[in-house]
Design a protein around this motif. Structure first.
Motif, PDB file in Angstrom:
ATOM      1  N   GLY A 189      42.245   2.502  75.224  1.00 35.33           N
ATOM      2  CA  GLY A 189      42.264   3.341  74.352  1.00 35.33           C
ATOM      3  C   GLY A 189      40.865   3.879  74.490  1.00 35.33           C
ATOM      4  O   GLY A 189      39.997   3.418  75.047  1.00 35.33           O
ATOM      5  N   ASN A 190      40.667   5.104  73.788  1.00 34.24           N
ATOM      6  CA  ASN A 190      39.652   6.079  73.756  1.00 34.24           C
ATOM      7  C   ASN A 190      38.446   5.036  73.236  1.00 34.24           C
ATOM      8  O   ASN A 190      38.638   4.368  72.200  1.00 34.24           O
ATOM      9  N   LEU A 361      45.780  -2.936  68.398  1.00 33.65           N
ATOM     10  CA  LEU A 361      46.083  -2.155  67.828  1.00 33.65           C
ATOM     11  C   LEU A 361      45.479  -0.688  68.264  1.00 33.65           C
ATOM     12  O   LEU A 361      45.884   0.201  67.968  1.00 33.65           O
ATOM     13  N   VAL A 362      44.299  -0.799  68.965  1.00 35.29           N
ATOM     14  CA  VAL A 362      43.682   0.159  69.552  1.00 35.29           C
ATOM     15  C   VAL A 362      44.611   0.859  70.525  1.00 35.29           C
ATOM     16  O   VAL A 362      45.012   2.057  70.656  1.00 35.29           O
ATOM     17  N   GLU A 363      45.535  -0.057  71.383  1.00 36.25           N
ATOM     18  CA  GLU A 363      46.361   0.521  72.497  1.00 36.25           C
ATOM     19  C   GLU A 363      47.547   1.159  71.858  1.00 36.25           C
ATOM     20  O   GLU A 363      48.135   2.209  72.318  1.00 36.25           O
ATOM     21  N   ALA A 364      47.890   0.830  70.650  1.00 36.88           N
ATOM     22  CA  ALA A 364      49.218   1.351  69.792  1.00 36.88           C
ATOM     23  C   ALA A 364      48.685   2.452  69.183  1.00 36.88           C
ATOM     24  O   ALA A 364      49.572   3.634  69.280  1.00 36.88           O
ATOM     25  N   THR A 365      47.407   2.537  68.788  1.00 38.30           N
ATOM     26  CA  THR A 365      47.182   3.871  67.998  1.00 38.30           C
ATOM     27  C   THR A 365      46.787   4.945  69.326  1.00 38.30           C
ATOM     28  O   THR A 365      47.083   6.190  68.965  1.00 38.30           O
ATOM     29  N   GLN A 366      46.259   4.598  70.467  1.00 40.76           N
ATOM     30  CA  GLN A 366      45.931   5.580  71.549  1.00 40.76           C
ATOM     31  C   GLN A 366      47.351   6.183  71.980  1.00 40.76           C
ATOM     32  O   GLN A 366      47.570   7.152  72.254  1.00 40.76           O
TER      33      GLN A 366
END
Length: 404
Positions: A189-190, A361-366
């Motif tokens: 993720g960013n 969570l970050v990867e799903a958001t990315q």
């Protein structure tokens, strides 16, 4: 259209109190501008002084385009250098950390002293001047064991941050600590998504069962200023009477850093599954068992938690537009012995679980924000003031830098 104009254009499109436009999380040219304007110009947390106690001990890190090595000199000084040989550019120190009498490039064995001077370069002829080919220095500053590096030609003034953070950290005695455990997690993720996730606990109840045994987000200190919470005021009074600065202090100019202390949940004094101390030794000398958690962040790459028995430092480094390295270090008193003064699983279980949950969570958001259908949503006025403050800092800082 240049990269700078495009990035500035997108930043200016952000609606107040809304998440960022998709390009700021995914576009390659935006990522390049993030590196050039932030990561290559600001102070970046590298590591701790107690990881480099002896002459020749070093650690390496990648700050955007710049490989950096921080090393303890024979004179006891810490220095940062660009980790690129002055011959043909090979990384001189290739391990994440180590100890060496001299810094020797593995390619052609050019040998540098611990102060960066070139000592030996074979087969270069009698006219070759070693004094012109030492390792290039980077700016390096230390505050209460925290080593910060800046790769810019001219570094921002470090003193305001040093003066603000020192009273908060000093009572915890980090100079007398060691790293009990280190984890390195690559999140797809960013880097901004990683920091946004840290700056709110709206997601905590549903995602962090281990952490919620002890942690309670206090919304009064989540954003820019406190809201006059009587219980929080009483907690601050008790801690400050014991010599622990606790009331929120924030960078007034841009909001780049903040320090504050918050209480933990009832009967919890540490980040453990049972809320009990993970370490039998104390970091502070306040005499108060329940000092809650001192939290401090410094954008763009570190947040930190200090408890009565241990501390945690977090460092993020961007690896690409959609990839970020998150390094967590559990810090305990130097003389604490594993298996006697602390159990490693008891010490690390909560945040190892929390970090991995945050990664998901970050990867799903990315995965969602790169969709052309993504539209930035509004932030909660109750639970997302912290993440909004981060986005405000990012946008205002980028506007200022890209307009200059």
């Amino acid at each position: 259209m240049t990269n700078e104009i495009k990035t500035l254009d997108v930043v200016q499109q952000r609606k107040p109190r809304h998440a960022l436009p998709r390009e700021l999380y995914s576009d390659v040219s935006v990522y390049r501008d993030d590196l050039v304007q932030l990561w290559h110009k600001e102070w970046i947390f590298a590591g701790h002084t107690f990881e480099l106690e002896k002459a020749g001990q070093y650690l390496t890190l990648q700050i955007g385009d710049y490989p950096i090595v921080v090393v303890r000199g024979a004179d006891g000084e810490l220095r940062a250098f660009h980790n690129a040989c002055r011959h043909r550019g090979s990384k001189v120190c290739q391990a994440a950390s180590g100890k060496a009498a001299k810094l020797v490039c593995p390619y052609h064995k050019w040998t540098f002293d611990l102060d960066g001077k070139l000592l030996f370069a074979g087969n270069m002829g009698s006219d070759f001047d070693t004094s012109n080919h030492g390792l290039k220095p980077a700016h390096c500053e230390v505050v209460e064991s925290y080593v910060f590096v800046c790769v810019a030609e001219t570094a921002p003034d470090f003193e305001p941050f040093r003066q603000a953070v020192t009273p908060f950290i000093a009572p915890h005695g980090l100079e007398n600590c060691k790293v009990a455990y280190e984890s390195n997690l690559v999140e797809k993720g960013n880097w901004k998504l990683v920091f946004e996730n840290n700056r709110e606990c709206y997601h905590c109840d549903g995602s962090h069962p281990e952490l919620m045994n002890s942690f309670v987000e206090n919304l009064s200190v989540a954003g820019v200023a406190d809201a006059g919470d009587p219980e929080l005021e009483a907690f601050w009074d008790r801690c400050e009477a014991a010599g622990l600065p606790s009331r929120m202090a924030m960078d007034e100019e841009s909001g780049q850093y903040r320090m504050t202390r918050i209480p933990l949940s009832s009967k919890a004094v540490s980040y453990t599954m049972d809320g009990k101390p993970a370490v039998s030794r104390r970091l502070d000398e306040s005499g108060v068992e329940d000092i809650g958690a001192l939290l401090y962040f410094h954008y763009p790459n570190t947040w930190n938690h200090f408890l009565g028995d241990h501390a945690l430092s977090f460092r993020i480094l961007p690896l690409g537009p959609h990839e970020t390295l998150v390094t967590t270090k559990w810090l305990v008193p130097k003389d604490a012995q594993e298996g006697i003064d602390y159990d490693l699983d008891h010490l690390t279980r909560v945040w190892l679980a929390t970090n991995d949950q945050d990664r998901q969570l970050v990867e799903a958001t990315q995965a969602g924000v790169i969709s052309p259908a993504y539209e930035p949503g509004p932030y909660s006025d109750l639970a997302e003031n912290g993440v909004c403050q981060f986005d405000d800092w990012y946008c205002e800082t980028m506007k200022k830098k890209l307009n200059s």
